[in-house]
Each structure stands twice: as C-alpha cells, then as structure tokens.
Write an enzyme that holds these catalytic residues in place. Structure first.
Site, PDB file in Angstrom:
ATOM      1  CB  CYS A 117      -0.728  -0.020   0.986  1.00  0.00           C
ATOM      2  SG  CYS A 117      -2.395  -1.499   1.071  1.00  0.00           S
ATOM      3  CG  HIS A 253      -3.415   3.996   1.433  1.00  0.00           C
ATOM      4  ND1 HIS A 253      -3.507   3.564   0.727  1.00  0.00           N
ATOM      5  CD2 HIS A 253      -2.867   3.157   2.464  1.00  0.00           C
ATOM      6  CE1 HIS A 253      -3.884   1.751   1.078  1.00  0.00           C
ATOM      7  NE2 HIS A 253      -3.512   1.835   2.355  1.00  0.00           N
ATOM      8  CG  ASN A 280      -6.731  -0.453   1.209  1.00  0.00           C
ATOM      9  OD1 ASN A 280      -5.868   0.061   0.703  1.00  0.00           O
ATOM     10  ND2 ASN A 280      -5.546  -0.651   2.642  1.00  0.00           N
TER      11      ASN A 280
END
Ligand code: UT7
Length: 328
Positions: A117, A253, A280
């Site tokens: 990520c 993020h 996500n």
C-alpha cells in the site's frame, strides 16, 4: 549522482477502476457482517472489483493514457515507466513492460517496484530519482487487484480492499514540484500483514482445486501504526517546511476513515477522503486521491500537497510537493 538543479514536477494525473462494484449489502450476503459495522469501522460503502480480464497493467494502461493526455506528453516521449504493484498477474514480464506495449511507449525502459500500500510513494521516490539523474519524462503507475487475493470467508479483510490504478506523469522542471520524500520500512513487523498461500484445498463438482492465495492481517496493530505514521509525518513536514495549512492539501492512503479522522483531529485540518467509494486500493490509492484533488480543485496551482501511505512490510512513505498545474 544527483544534479541539484534538476527538479521533478507532476504535470498530469489519471485513474481507472474496474466496472464491477461490490457494496456493503453484497458483502453482508457473503459473510457475517452488515453495512452499519463496515461504515462505522472503516468508512467504506463501496469498492470496485476486477473482472477476470482486469489486471494491474490493463487498468494501469487506462490510467496512464489519461495522465499522459492531461500532461500533453506523447507515449514516445517517455524515458521510463515505473509501476508500483504487489498483485501483478505474473512475476514477469513486469506490469511496466505490459503498459509500455499497451500505450506504445517504445523509447521508455520499464520496471516494477513492490511496497504494497506504500507503493505509490515508493514509486514516486524512484521516479523523482530518475528525473534527478537525467530523465525528462517519467510515467508512474500505482495499480493493484487486491481482491484476487481475498479470502471471502474472512470478514475482517474482505470488506476493506478494492481494485484500481492511478498514474502520474513527472517531468523535469526548473522549480521543484517534488520537494521532499521520506521512506521507512520495518521488516520485523512483516507478519502483521501478509500474502499467504491458503492451506485449504477447494473441492468443486468432484474436483480438487489448488489452494488460493489470501491476505492475512492483524488489523488493530496495523491501524495503530498507520495512524501514528500519518499524524507524525504530517506534523514533521508542517514544522520543517513551515507549511501554511490554508494552502496545504493532505492526500493520504485510504486505509480506514478512522485513521483519517484521528489525523484530522490531531492536525486540525481535514485530509482528503474517498474511501467511501473505493475502499483500500493499495498502491493505487494515493494516486487516485491526488487525481481527484486536482480535478475537483481541492489542490490549486501553487498549493502544497502532502502524500502519505503505509502498508505491508511494514512500509511507509510520505512526500511533499508543490502543485504547479498541468500544461495549458
Ligand atoms: O492499507 C494498509 C494498511 N491497512 C490498514 O491500515 C488497516 C488497519 N486496520 C483496520 O482498518 C481495522 O483494524 C479493521 C477494519 C480491519 C478492523 O476493525 P477493528 O475496529 O480493528 O476491529 P477488530 O479487528 O478489533 O474486531 C472487533 C470485532 C471482533 O469481534 P469480537 O471479537 O469483539 O466479538 C471482530 O470479530 O469486530 C468483529 N469484526 C466484524 N464484525 C462485523 C471484524 N470484522 C467484522 C465485520 N463485520 N466485517
């Protein structure tokens, strides 16, 4: 060696998500969960799911074309293509080489970076270094199809992830766009969030199928780590660069709305959020948020943008840039 007079600035952004969506109501028919729990614990209402034909590079190629159009850069003017992904459909060839072929960028060299990520920020770092060491135009893509690795019987992970791709074109510029980037990793915490081969075999219509890969996460410690990184990194750069909060856009993020809300509370400013619509999206997440901030005018020419991401590894990264606009 870095030539101090060579700066990089982002001059175009783009993104792409798959067609198919998966709502909280859909998930509540698959596992023991409900819309209220998912919204209150994560902020997520919807996510996009890759079809069997979608790959990080096929989605990435769309995002790349959008970013190149905004940047007014032709594919053949690219010197390098860098893709941040941890879910490419094969270990090789790289997603970057696939995107090169899809968009027709024959003069570029191409490679992938893997930081889960945090991938978009790690990719931004290497793209920035490419410019610093002589390249003129560099394409960065962050793309993941995390849902391919989801165990849809595990309610603590299957509600979080969605698929997508984002892209940014970096160009050499006389004044800094990218001002600073910090990266960090802690491999001793690797077990907290990992991709594993599920030991269970699956039987269907009398046949036994190979085990599927899946994601295992210890959510609580990862949540605490991500909140700490986001708050501390932001405070560090606000202090170091004496940033004016009225002209600063925080582009985090999109891991959990609770992380964003905790940061908002501590920083007394509202970071950008689109997690309700996308979930996500791993390496795509920061780039999609940046693209939306630019498109919606949340970031205006001359403003500062602070990007921050954290993920498996554990890894984290944050970047400060001045938004200099797209070419007229
Ligand atoms: O992108 C990389 C970085 N990733 C992150 O930053 C993600 C960080 N972690 C998280 O976002 C959160 O930890 C989760 C959303 C994964 C979980 O939220 P939580 O508030 O940490 O919940 P928890 O894991 O502590 O679970 C609390 C309860 C448990 O039940 P008991 O044991 O208290 O009875 C879980 O079994 O909630 C239960 N639970 C659920 N209930 C309904 C877990 N998932 C679900 C679910 N629906 N989907």
């Amino acid at each position: 060696m870095k030539n101090e007079s060579r700066f990089a600035t982002i001059i175009g952004t783009g993104f792409k998500v798959p067609e198919q969506t998966l709502s909280n109501e859909d998930l509540s028919r698959m596992v023991e969960t409900d819309n209220e729990w998912i919204v209150s614990r994560t902020g997520i209402r919807n996510r996009y799911i890759a079809s069997k034909d979608d790959t990080p590079w096929s989605l990435g190629a769309y995002a790349a074309k959008m970013a190149l159009e905004a940047a007014k850069v032709r594919p053949n003017d690219l010197d390098a293509i860098i893709v941040a992904t941890c879910t490419n459909d094969a270990p090789f060839p790289s997603a970057a080489c696939r995107i090169q072929a899809s968009i027709g960028a024959s003069t570029a060299y191409c490679y992938d970076v893997s930081a889960a990520c945090s991938g978009f920020i790690y990719g931004l770092h290497v793209a920035n270094m490419e410019i610093a060491t002589g390249r003129k135009n560099v394409l960065l893509v962050g793309a993941d199809t995390m849902t391919r690795n989801i165990d849809y019987t595990d309610r603590s992970t299957c509600i979080i992830f969605g698929d997508g791709a984002s892209a940014a074109v970096l160009q050499e510029s006389p004044q800094p766009g990218i001002i600073d980037i910090s990266l960090g990793s802690d491999g001793t915490q690797a077990e907290l969030l990992k991709h594993v081969q599920d030991p269970r075999t699956r039987a269907f219509e009398g046949k036994t199928y190979a085990p599927l890969p899946s994601i295992k996460m210890e959510g609580r410690p990862v949540l605490r780590f991500a909140t700490r990184v986001m708050v501390d990194s932001c405070l560090e750069y606000i202090d170091r660069y004496k940033l004016d909060k009225n002209h600063l856009c925080i582009v985090p993020h999109q891991a959990n709305q609770r992380i964003i809300d905790a940061a908002a509370d501590k920083l007394q400013m509202q970071p950008y959020s689109n997690i309700d619509r996308f979930g996500n999206t791993s390496a795509a997440s920061c780039g999609i948020a940046l693209h939306e901030c630019v498109q919606k005018g949340v970031i205006k020419n001359g403003d500062h943008a602070f990007l921050v991401a954290m993920g498996a590894g554990l890894t984290w990264g944050y970047a400060l840039m001045r938004w200099n606009g797209t070419p007229e």
